[in-house]
Design a protein around this motif. Structure first.
Motif, PDB file in Angstrom:
ATOM      1  N   CYS A   1      31.368  59.930  44.957  1.00 37.01           N
ATOM      2  CA  CYS A   1      31.162  59.199  46.209  1.00 37.01           C
ATOM      3  C   CYS A   1      30.261  59.973  47.158  1.00 37.01           C
ATOM      4  O   CYS A   1      29.446  59.383  47.880  1.00 37.01           O
ATOM      5  N   SER A   2      30.410  61.292  47.152  1.00 37.28           N
ATOM      6  CA  SER A   2      29.552  62.130  47.993  1.00 37.28           C
ATOM      7  C   SER A   2      28.100  62.034  47.547  1.00 37.28           C
ATOM      8  O   SER A   2      27.183  61.945  48.380  1.00 37.28           O
TER       9      SER A   2
ATOM     10  N   GLY B   1      22.930  56.438  50.621  1.00 41.18           N
ATOM     11  CA  GLY B   1      23.523  56.000  51.877  1.00 41.18           C
ATOM     12  C   GLY B   1      22.553  55.338  52.832  1.00 41.18           C
ATOM     13  O   GLY B   1      22.926  54.434  53.588  1.00 41.18           O
ATOM     14  N   GLU B   2      21.295  55.782  52.812  1.00 41.19           N
ATOM     15  CA  GLU B   2      20.308  55.225  53.744  1.00 41.19           C
ATOM     16  C   GLU B   2      19.321  54.277  53.068  1.00 41.19           C
ATOM     17  O   GLU B   2      18.610  53.553  53.760  1.00 41.19           O
TER      18      GLU B   2
ATOM     19  N   LYS C   1      31.037  52.826  45.350  1.00 37.63           N
ATOM     20  CA  LYS C   1      32.182  53.707  45.565  1.00 37.63           C
ATOM     21  C   LYS C   1      33.458  53.106  44.962  1.00 37.63           C
ATOM     22  O   LYS C   1      34.302  53.828  44.421  1.00 37.63           O
TER      23      LYS C   1
ATOM     24  N   PRO D   1      24.592  48.727  52.765  1.00 35.69           N
ATOM     25  CA  PRO D   1      25.971  49.234  52.856  1.00 35.69           C
ATOM     26  C   PRO D   1      26.940  48.506  51.918  1.00 35.69           C
ATOM     27  O   PRO D   1      27.871  49.123  51.382  1.00 35.69           O
TER      28      PRO D   1
ATOM     29  N   ILE E   1      26.772  59.497  45.974  1.00 35.45           N
ATOM     30  CA  ILE E   1      26.323  58.147  46.337  1.00 35.45           C
ATOM     31  C   ILE E   1      25.858  58.104  47.788  1.00 35.45           C
ATOM     32  O   ILE E   1      24.815  57.536  48.119  1.00 35.45           O
ATOM     33  N   ASP E   2      26.657  58.724  48.674  1.00 35.49           N
ATOM     34  CA  ASP E   2      26.287  58.756  50.091  1.00 35.49           C
ATOM     35  C   ASP E   2      24.981  59.511  50.317  1.00 35.49           C
ATOM     36  O   ASP E   2      24.101  59.059  51.055  1.00 35.49           O
ATOM     37  N   LYS E   3      24.855  60.671  49.671  1.00 36.28           N
ATOM     38  CA  LYS E   3      23.675  61.502  49.881  1.00 36.28           C
ATOM     39  C   LYS E   3      22.399  60.852  49.341  1.00 36.28           C
ATOM     40  O   LYS E   3      21.341  60.898  49.973  1.00 36.28           O
TER      41      LYS E   3
ATOM     42  N   VAL F   1      26.475  50.053  48.552  1.00 39.91           N
ATOM     43  CA  VAL F   1      27.011  51.421  48.565  1.00 39.91           C
ATOM     44  C   VAL F   1      28.532  51.391  48.437  1.00 39.91           C
ATOM     45  O   VAL F   1      29.122  52.154  47.653  1.00 39.91           O
ATOM     46  N   THR F   2      29.168  50.510  49.191  1.00 36.35           N
ATOM     47  CA  THR F   2      30.629  50.376  49.112  1.00 36.35           C
ATOM     48  C   THR F   2      31.059  49.950  47.718  1.00 36.35           C
ATOM     49  O   THR F   2      32.047  50.449  47.161  1.00 36.35           O
TER      50      THR F   2
END
Length: 209
Positions: free
Chosen positions: A74-75, A82-83, A94, A87, A77-79, A90-91
């Protein structure tokens, strides 16, 4: 010697992956449709699978690995996304990570494309030709299929030089198969402008039969 049990196991796994992909794809598309962003989400999912993961096998392997903790996935994926990704997507990634399903993203992408086409009233035509289609032949094939099927058609193209001038088109369980190897001097004519039109001519003939 081939192991029949291994073949059977692979087939069962493929079937299971396909069904799982359809289930997750339906959930994703339903959420995206409610949010009014289905085009964006499907496009980003396809790009993620066909470009990002395809060009970064280590990342794909990490996503699929049960040895890597969910929190770490998940980390990542965010990195990484995330941008750049919506969203909602992205969710979704996760959620798949939490259920140890990121290794099935390819199946989810395939399921999403199939469902997306269905929702839009499109059908997928897989076209394999000896050389890459040009715009004229691509347009002619699309128009011929749409006229025959009464639906919008999306082409998925691939090249197989061993066809020696042939053109194979698969729509669902139906296969249009034409070989013009005997009519063409393939070695000398593959790159000539008349080649694609010749393919289309033979395609028109076989769909008319």
């Amino acid at each position: 010697m081939d192991n029949p049990d291994a073949v059977k196991h692979e087939t069962v796994m493929d079937t299971g992956a396909e069904q799982l992909g359809k289930t997750y794809a339906q959930a994703l598309l339903s959420a995206a449709e409610k949010a009014g962003k289905i085009d964006l989400v499907v496009d980003q999912l396809v790009q993620l699978v066909d470009t990002v993961l395809a060009e970064n096998p280590q990342l794909a392997a990490a996503f699929a690995s049960p040895r890597i903790e969910v929190e770490e996935k998940c980390s990542v994926i965010d990195k990484l996304f995330g941008e750049s990704l919506d969203p909602l997507l992205v969710t979704f990634l996760k959620v798949m990570a939490g259920r140890e399903r990121l290794g099935f993203l390819g199946a989810v992408s395939s399921g999403a494309i199939a469902r997306y086409d269905e929702m839009a009233g499109r059908v997928l035509a897989k076209v394999t030709s000896a050389v890459a289609l040009d715009d004229a032949s691509r347009s002619s094939i699309t128009q011929t299929l749409e006229k025959a099927l009464g639906k919008t058609v999306r082409l998925e193209e691939s090249v197989d030089e061993s066809l020696l001038g042939g053109l194979v088109i698969r729509v669902g369980d139906t296969v249009f198969d034409s070989s013009v190897a005997n009519q063409l001097d393939v070695a000398g004519k593959r790159l000539r402008s008349g080649f694609s039109s010749k393919l289309v001519e033979h395609f028109d003939q076989m769909t008319a039969n």
